[in-house]
Design a protein around this motif. Structure first.
Motif, PDB file in Angstrom:
ATOM      1  N   PHE A   1     -26.717   9.938  36.611  1.00  0.00           N
ATOM      2  CA  PHE A   1     -25.905   9.785  37.814  1.00  0.00           C
ATOM      3  C   PHE A   1     -26.831   9.335  38.933  1.00  0.00           C
ATOM      4  CE2 PHE A   1     -24.402  11.307  41.864  1.00  0.00           C
ATOM      5  CZ  PHE A   1     -23.100  10.854  41.877  1.00  0.00           C
ATOM      6  N   VAL A   2     -26.386   8.329  39.696  1.00  0.00           N
ATOM      7  CA  VAL A   2     -27.170   7.818  40.813  1.00  0.00           C
ATOM      8  C   VAL A   2     -26.256   7.657  42.018  1.00  0.00           C
ATOM      9  CG1 VAL A   2     -28.586   5.896  41.664  1.00  0.00           C
ATOM     10  CG2 VAL A   2     -28.692   6.539  39.249  1.00  0.00           C
ATOM     11  N   ALA A   3     -26.719   8.104  43.175  1.00  0.00           N
ATOM     12  CA  ALA A   3     -25.981   7.903  44.427  1.00  0.00           C
ATOM     13  C   ALA A   3     -26.981   7.679  45.550  1.00  0.00           C
ATOM     14  CB  ALA A   3     -25.103   9.109  44.742  1.00  0.00           C
TER      15      ALA A   3
ATOM     16  N   ARG B   1     -23.042  19.396  41.525  1.00  0.00           N
ATOM     17  CA  ARG B   1     -22.073  20.310  40.888  1.00  0.00           C
ATOM     18  C   ARG B   1     -21.067  19.532  40.061  1.00  0.00           C
ATOM     19  NH1 ARG B   1     -22.324  22.817  45.886  1.00  0.00           N
ATOM     20  NH2 ARG B   1     -20.364  21.896  46.536  1.00  0.00           N
ATOM     21  N   ALA B   2     -20.587  18.405  40.580  1.00  0.00           N
ATOM     22  CA  ALA B   2     -19.627  17.582  39.836  1.00  0.00           C
ATOM     23  C   ALA B   2     -20.262  17.045  38.555  1.00  0.00           C
ATOM     24  CB  ALA B   2     -19.138  16.434  40.714  1.00  0.00           C
ATOM     25  N   TYR B   3     -21.499  16.597  38.630  1.00  0.00           N
ATOM     26  CA  TYR B   3     -22.206  16.109  37.438  1.00  0.00           C
ATOM     27  C   TYR B   3     -22.336  17.237  36.413  1.00  0.00           C
ATOM     28  CZ  TYR B   3     -26.014  14.387  34.507  1.00  0.00           C
ATOM     29  OH  TYR B   3     -26.781  14.007  33.434  1.00  0.00           O
ATOM     30  N   LEU B   4     -22.777  18.403  36.860  1.00  0.00           N
ATOM     31  CA  LEU B   4     -22.982  19.527  35.944  1.00  0.00           C
ATOM     32  C   LEU B   4     -21.679  20.015  35.329  1.00  0.00           C
ATOM     33  CD1 LEU B   4     -25.679  21.557  37.898  1.00  0.00           C
ATOM     34  CD2 LEU B   4     -26.010  20.146  35.846  1.00  0.00           C
ATOM     35  N   SER B   5     -20.568  19.865  36.050  1.00  0.00           N
ATOM     36  CA  SER B   5     -19.284  20.327  35.506  1.00  0.00           C
ATOM     37  C   SER B   5     -18.879  19.520  34.273  1.00  0.00           C
ATOM     38  CB  SER B   5     -18.187  20.273  36.571  1.00  0.00           C
ATOM     39  OG  SER B   5     -17.835  18.930  36.858  1.00  0.00           O
ATOM     40  N   GLY B   6     -19.434  18.325  34.118  1.00  0.00           N
ATOM     41  CA  GLY B   6     -19.138  17.512  32.946  1.00  0.00           C
ATOM     42  C   GLY B   6     -20.070  17.762  31.771  1.00  0.00           C
ATOM     43  N   LEU B   7     -20.999  18.679  31.935  1.00  0.00           N
ATOM     44  CA  LEU B   7     -21.951  18.982  30.867  1.00  0.00           C
ATOM     45  C   LEU B   7     -21.578  20.272  30.155  1.00  0.00           C
ATOM     46  CD1 LEU B   7     -25.366  18.467  32.693  1.00  0.00           C
ATOM     47  CD2 LEU B   7     -24.197  16.855  31.190  1.00  0.00           C
ATOM     48  N   PRO B   8     -21.743  20.302  28.840  1.00  0.00           N
ATOM     49  CA  PRO B   8     -21.596  21.592  28.168  1.00  0.00           C
ATOM     50  C   PRO B   8     -22.692  22.524  28.703  1.00  0.00           C
ATOM     51  CG  PRO B   8     -21.793  19.784  26.571  1.00  0.00           C
ATOM     52  CD  PRO B   8     -22.063  19.220  27.930  1.00  0.00           C
ATOM     53  N   TYR B   9     -22.318  23.679  29.115  1.00  0.00           N
ATOM     54  CA  TYR B   9     -23.248  24.670  29.670  1.00  0.00           C
ATOM     55  C   TYR B   9     -23.912  24.207  30.971  1.00  0.00           C
ATOM     56  CZ  TYR B   9     -22.583  26.410  24.951  1.00  0.00           C
ATOM     57  OH  TYR B   9     -22.012  26.835  23.785  1.00  0.00           O
TER      58      TYR B   9
ATOM     59  N   ILE C   1     -31.358   7.663  51.080  1.00  0.00           N
ATOM     60  CA  ILE C   1     -32.039   8.493  50.097  1.00  0.00           C
ATOM     61  C   ILE C   1     -31.230   8.413  48.815  1.00  0.00           C
ATOM     62  CG2 ILE C   1     -32.677  10.855  49.487  1.00  0.00           C
ATOM     63  CD1 ILE C   1     -33.125  11.342  52.487  1.00  0.00           C
ATOM     64  N   GLU C   2     -31.909   8.136  47.725  1.00  0.00           N
ATOM     65  CA  GLU C   2     -31.239   8.031  46.433  1.00  0.00           C
ATOM     66  C   GLU C   2     -31.470   9.311  45.655  1.00  0.00           C
ATOM     67  OE1 GLU C   2     -31.211   4.237  44.157  1.00  0.00           O
ATOM     68  OE2 GLU C   2     -32.375   5.432  42.729  1.00  0.00           O
ATOM     69  N   ILE C   3     -30.400   9.814  45.055  1.00  0.00           N
ATOM     70  CA  ILE C   3     -30.512  10.984  44.181  1.00  0.00           C
ATOM     71  C   ILE C   3     -30.131  10.548  42.771  1.00  0.00           C
ATOM     72  CG2 ILE C   3     -30.162  12.731  45.967  1.00  0.00           C
ATOM     73  CD1 ILE C   3     -27.207  12.869  45.128  1.00  0.00           C
ATOM     74  N   ARG C   4     -30.813  11.151  41.798  1.00  0.00           N
ATOM     75  CA  ARG C   4     -30.534  10.858  40.389  1.00  0.00           C
ATOM     76  C   ARG C   4     -30.539  12.169  39.612  1.00  0.00           C
ATOM     77  NH1 ARG C   4     -34.279   5.623  38.798  1.00  0.00           N
ATOM     78  NH2 ARG C   4     -33.652   4.324  40.574  1.00  0.00           N
ATOM     79  N   PHE C   5     -29.598  12.275  38.687  1.00  0.00           N
ATOM     80  CA  PHE C   5     -29.528  13.429  37.788  1.00  0.00           C
ATOM     81  C   PHE C   5     -29.391  12.916  36.364  1.00  0.00           C
ATOM     82  CE2 PHE C   5     -26.349  14.570  41.298  1.00  0.00           C
ATOM     83  CZ  PHE C   5     -27.325  14.963  42.193  1.00  0.00           C
TER      84      PHE C   5
ATOM     85  N   ILE D   1     -33.828  16.156  38.023  1.00  0.00           N
ATOM     86  CA  ILE D   1     -33.317  15.693  39.308  1.00  0.00           C
ATOM     87  C   ILE D   1     -34.421  14.889  39.984  1.00  0.00           C
ATOM     88  CG2 ILE D   1     -31.629  17.550  39.605  1.00  0.00           C
ATOM     89  CD1 ILE D   1     -33.535  18.905  41.537  1.00  0.00           C
ATOM     90  N   GLU D   2     -34.015  13.837  40.669  1.00  0.00           N
ATOM     91  CA  GLU D   2     -34.957  12.990  41.393  1.00  0.00           C
ATOM     92  C   GLU D   2     -34.394  12.721  42.780  1.00  0.00           C
ATOM     93  OE1 GLU D   2     -35.706   9.310  39.356  1.00  0.00           O
ATOM     94  OE2 GLU D   2     -36.257  10.308  37.483  1.00  0.00           O
ATOM     95  N   VAL D   3     -35.294  12.647  43.751  1.00  0.00           N
ATOM     96  CA  VAL D   3     -34.934  12.266  45.111  1.00  0.00           C
ATOM     97  C   VAL D   3     -35.873  11.127  45.501  1.00  0.00           C
ATOM     98  CG1 VAL D   3     -34.748  12.998  47.514  1.00  0.00           C
ATOM     99  CG2 VAL D   3     -34.116  14.579  45.684  1.00  0.00           C
ATOM    100  N   HIS D   4     -35.291   9.959  45.742  1.00  0.00           N
ATOM    101  CA  HIS D   4     -36.044   8.749  46.078  1.00  0.00           C
ATOM    102  C   HIS D   4     -35.893   8.470  47.568  1.00  0.00           C
ATOM    103  CE1 HIS D   4     -36.281   6.977  41.842  1.00  0.00           C
ATOM    104  NE2 HIS D   4     -35.592   8.103  41.695  1.00  0.00           N
ATOM    105  N   ASP D   5     -36.998   8.136  48.222  1.00  0.00           N
ATOM    106  CA  ASP D   5     -36.917   7.722  49.617  1.00  0.00           C
ATOM    107  C   ASP D   5     -37.940   6.627  49.879  1.00  0.00           C
ATOM    108  OD1 ASP D   5     -39.458   8.849  50.702  1.00  0.00           O
ATOM    109  OD2 ASP D   5     -38.517  10.768  50.267  1.00  0.00           O
ATOM    110  N   ALA D   6     -37.832   6.006  51.029  1.00  0.00           N
ATOM    111  CA  ALA D   6     -38.698   4.880  51.370  1.00  0.00           C
ATOM    112  C   ALA D   6     -39.950   5.316  52.120  1.00  0.00           C
ATOM    113  CB  ALA D   6     -37.913   3.859  52.201  1.00  0.00           C
ATOM    114  N   ALA D   7     -40.181   6.600  52.241  1.00  0.00           N
ATOM    115  CA  ALA D   7     -41.351   7.092  52.966  1.00  0.00           C
ATOM    116  C   ALA D   7     -42.622   6.841  52.171  1.00  0.00           C
ATOM    117  CB  ALA D   7     -41.204   8.582  53.257  1.00  0.00           C
ATOM    118  N   SER D   8     -43.716   6.715  52.881  1.00  0.00           N
ATOM    119  CA  SER D   8     -44.984   6.422  52.216  1.00  0.00           C
ATOM    120  C   SER D   8     -45.756   7.678  51.824  1.00  0.00           C
ATOM    121  CB  SER D   8     -45.852   5.546  53.121  1.00  0.00           C
ATOM    122  OG  SER D   8     -46.106   6.209  54.345  1.00  0.00           O
TER     123      SER D   8
END
Length: 140
Positions: free
Chosen positions: A10-12, A29-37, A68-72, A81-88
Motif C-alpha cells: 500500500f502506498v499513499a 488500520r484499513a490495510y491491516l483489516s484486510g490481512l489475516p491476523y 510524505i509517502e507512506i508504504r505498508f 512500514i516505510e515513511v519517505h520524505d524529501a529531507a536530507s
C-alpha cells in the motif's frame, strides 16, 4: 482450494503536516483489516507509524509542497512500514533526559520494532525510514 491473498504494498502520499498523522494511522488500520491476523500488528504499527510520520513532518528541511509517502507491506510474517520524505537529514537515536519534551520517538521505534533503519531514496532526493514489526502473540 482457495487461498487468501495478501494485499500488495500500500502506498499513499500525504500532506507534510502534523494533521495528516491520524490519516496515516487510519490508512494503516484499513490495510491491516484486510490481512489475516492483521490485528496482531495494529497497536505497535500505529504507534511506530505515528512517530515516524511526526518525525518526517517536524524535522523536514524540504519545501512545504513536498509530500510524505507512506508504504505498508507484509512480505512474510513481519509488517514493513516505510515513511519517505524529501529531507536530507537522517534520524539519529539519542537518549532523552527526563526534562526533554521531545526526542523519544526513535527510542520507541528502536525498542518496539524488530529492526529499523534509514536509507537514501532512489533518485537521490530525500530518504526513507523503515521498521519491521513482528506480530503480537497476545490479543487484547
Amino acid at each position: 482450494m482457495l487461498t487468501a491473498r495478501r494485499p500488495r504494498m500500500f502506498v499513499a502520499r500525504l500532506d507534510s503536516r502534523a494533521e495528516s498523522t491520524p490519516l496515516a494511522r487510519y490508512l494503516l488500520r484499513a490495510y491491516l483489516s484486510g490481512l489475516p491476523y492483521g490485528e496482531r500488528y495494529r497497536d505497535t504499527a500505529e504507534l511506530l507509524l505515528g512517530e515516524l510520520f511526526a518525525n518526517a513532518v517536524q524535522h523536514s528541511d524540504a519545501p512545504d509542497d513536498r509530500r510524505i509517502e507512506i508504504r505498508f507491506s507484509l512480505p512474510d510474517t513481519r509488517l514493513r512500514i516505510e515513511v519517505h520524505d524529501a529531507a536530507s537529514g537522517h534520524p539519529a537515536l539519542h537518549t532523552a533526559t527526563p526534562d526533554d519534551e521531545h526526542g523519544r520517538g526513535l527510542f520507541l521505534v528502536n525498542e518496539l520494532a524488530e529492526r529499523w533503519g534509514c536509507a537514501s531514496r532512489p533518485g537521490g532526493i530525500g530518504k526513507f525510514v523503515w521498521a519491521l514489526i513482528a506480530p503480537s502473540t497476545t490479543l487484547a
